[in-house]
Structures are given as C-alpha cells and as structure tokens.
Motif scaffolding. Structure first.
Motif, short mmCIF file in Angstrom:
data_model
loop_
_atom_site.label_atom_id
_atom_site.label_comp_id
_atom_site.label_asym_id
_atom_site.label_seq_id
_atom_site.Cartn_x
_atom_site.Cartn_y
_atom_site.Cartn_z
N PHE A 90 -1.51 4.04 -1.48
CA PHE A 90 -2.90 3.79 -1.11
C PHE A 90 -3.08 3.88 0.39
O PHE A 90 -2.23 3.42 1.15
CB PHE A 90 -3.34 2.37 -1.50
CG PHE A 90 -3.39 2.07 -2.98
CD1 PHE A 90 -3.36 3.06 -3.94
CD2 PHE A 90 -3.49 0.75 -3.40
CE1 PHE A 90 -3.40 2.75 -5.30
CE2 PHE A 90 -3.55 0.44 -4.75
CZ PHE A 90 -3.50 1.43 -5.70
N GLU A 118 -11.91 0.34 -0.87
CA GLU A 118 -12.86 0.74 -1.90
C GLU A 118 -12.60 -0.01 -3.21
O GLU A 118 -13.54 -0.47 -3.87
CB GLU A 118 -12.76 2.24 -2.15
CG GLU A 118 -13.80 2.77 -3.11
CD GLU A 118 -13.75 4.28 -3.26
OE1 GLU A 118 -13.94 4.76 -4.39
OE2 GLU A 118 -13.50 4.97 -2.25
N LYS A 119 -11.34 -0.18 -3.55
CA LYS A 119 -10.98 -0.86 -4.80
C LYS A 119 -11.40 -2.33 -4.81
O LYS A 119 -11.74 -2.87 -5.86
CB LYS A 119 -9.49 -0.75 -5.06
CG LYS A 119 -9.01 0.64 -5.41
CD LYS A 119 -7.50 0.68 -5.56
CE LYS A 119 -6.97 2.07 -5.78
NZ LYS A 119 -7.46 2.73 -6.96
N VAL A 120 -11.36 -2.98 -3.65
CA VAL A 120 -11.68 -4.41 -3.60
C VAL A 120 -13.07 -4.69 -3.02
O VAL A 120 -13.48 -5.84 -2.93
CB VAL A 120 -10.60 -5.22 -2.84
CG1 VAL A 120 -9.26 -5.11 -3.55
CG2 VAL A 120 -10.49 -4.81 -1.39
N LYS A 165 2.37 1.95 -3.37
CA LYS A 165 1.38 2.46 -4.33
C LYS A 165 0.75 3.78 -3.88
O LYS A 165 0.03 4.40 -4.65
CB LYS A 165 0.27 1.43 -4.54
CG LYS A 165 0.71 0.15 -5.19
CD LYS A 165 0.95 0.34 -6.66
CE LYS A 165 1.24 -1.00 -7.32
NZ LYS A 165 1.50 -0.85 -8.73
N ARG A 211 0.84 -1.21 0.00
CA ARG A 211 0.00 0.00 0.00
C ARG A 211 0.86 1.24 0.00
O ARG A 211 0.60 2.20 -0.73
CB ARG A 211 -0.91 0.04 1.24
CG ARG A 211 -2.16 -0.69 1.15
CD ARG A 211 -3.17 -0.33 2.24
NE ARG A 211 -2.66 -0.31 3.60
CZ ARG A 211 -2.30 0.79 4.27
NH1 ARG A 211 -2.38 1.97 3.72
NH2 ARG A 211 -1.86 0.70 5.52
N ASP A 235 -8.54 3.53 0.56
CA ASP A 235 -8.39 3.42 -0.90
C ASP A 235 -8.45 1.97 -1.35
O ASP A 235 -9.19 1.61 -2.27
CB ASP A 235 -7.06 4.01 -1.37
CG ASP A 235 -6.94 5.50 -1.21
OD1 ASP A 235 -7.98 6.20 -1.16
OD2 ASP A 235 -5.78 5.98 -1.10
N LEU A 236 -7.65 1.14 -0.68
CA LEU A 236 -7.61 -0.28 -1.05
C LEU A 236 -8.96 -0.95 -0.79
O LEU A 236 -9.44 -1.72 -1.63
CB LEU A 236 -6.50 -1.00 -0.27
CG LEU A 236 -6.34 -2.48 -0.57
CD1 LEU A 236 -6.09 -2.74 -2.06
CD2 LEU A 236 -5.22 -3.07 0.28
N ARG A 269 -12.70 -0.53 5.38
CA ARG A 269 -11.34 -0.22 5.82
C ARG A 269 -10.95 -1.13 6.98
O ARG A 269 -9.81 -1.58 7.07
CB ARG A 269 -11.25 1.25 6.26
CG ARG A 269 -9.82 1.66 6.61
CD ARG A 269 -9.78 2.88 7.52
NE ARG A 269 -10.39 2.64 8.80
CZ ARG A 269 -9.82 1.99 9.83
NH1 ARG A 269 -8.63 1.47 9.71
NH2 ARG A 269 -10.47 1.83 10.97
N LYS A 306 -8.20 -10.29 -5.52
CA LYS A 306 -8.54 -8.90 -5.82
C LYS A 306 -7.46 -7.95 -5.30
O LYS A 306 -7.08 -6.99 -5.98
CB LYS A 306 -9.89 -8.52 -5.21
CG LYS A 306 -11.07 -9.12 -5.93
CD LYS A 306 -12.37 -8.70 -5.24
CE LYS A 306 -13.59 -9.25 -5.92
NZ LYS A 306 -14.84 -8.82 -5.24
N ASP A 312 -4.39 -8.22 -7.44
CA ASP A 312 -4.64 -7.56 -8.72
C ASP A 312 -4.46 -6.05 -8.60
O ASP A 312 -3.90 -5.41 -9.50
CB ASP A 312 -6.05 -7.91 -9.22
CG ASP A 312 -6.29 -7.42 -10.62
OD1 ASP A 312 -5.49 -7.76 -11.52
OD2 ASP A 312 -7.29 -6.70 -10.84
N CYS A 313 -4.91 -5.47 -7.50
CA CYS A 313 -4.75 -4.02 -7.29
C CYS A 313 -3.28 -3.62 -7.26
O CYS A 313 -2.93 -2.51 -7.68
CB CYS A 313 -5.39 -3.61 -5.96
SG CYS A 313 -7.16 -3.42 -6.05
#
Length: 66
Positions: free
Chosen positions: A14, A21-23, A12, A9, A18-19, A27, A47, A50-51
């Motif tokens: 993140f 929300e993406k997956v 990147k 994280r 953030d992470l 939180r 997932k 993949d992020c």
C-alpha cells in the motif's frame, strides 16, 4: 506512541494514499501518524488495523513519555 504502519504498508504493497483512501482520511494524516506527529483516534486506529488484518496492539505501542 510508536507505530509500525509504514512497515505494514510495505508488506501489503500500500502507498500512503492507498491506506488513506481505505480508512477515509488524507495522505497527510497517514504521513503524520507514521512520523509520530499525530496520534489517531481509537476509531481510526481500529480502521487501520482492520486494513492490515491485525490488532491495534500490534501496530501501536506506548512509549515511556506517553
């Protein structure tokens, strides 16, 4: 199970939010995974990997007592 999600994280840029929300999780779920209190499902682990553009095996490692 050990993981390097927090490190990835940071690389990147993140936040946990953030992470999450993406997956598609909360939180708190990401926090629980990072601290080893919760092991993700295979789908969630895929997932997350993949992020980060990486393989699951690079994020998660079994420990002797797993």
């Amino acid at each position: 199970m050990k993981n390097t999600i927090k490190v990835e994280r940071a690389r990147k840029g993140f936040t946990q939010s953030d992470l999450a929300e993406k997956v598609g999780v909360t939180r708190l779920t990401i926090h629980s995974i990072e601290t080893g209190k919760f092991n993700p499902s295979v789908i969630l682990a895929l997932k997350i990997a993949d992020c980060f553009g990486t393989k699951v095996e690079e994020l998660f490692e079994l420990e002797n007592d797993d």
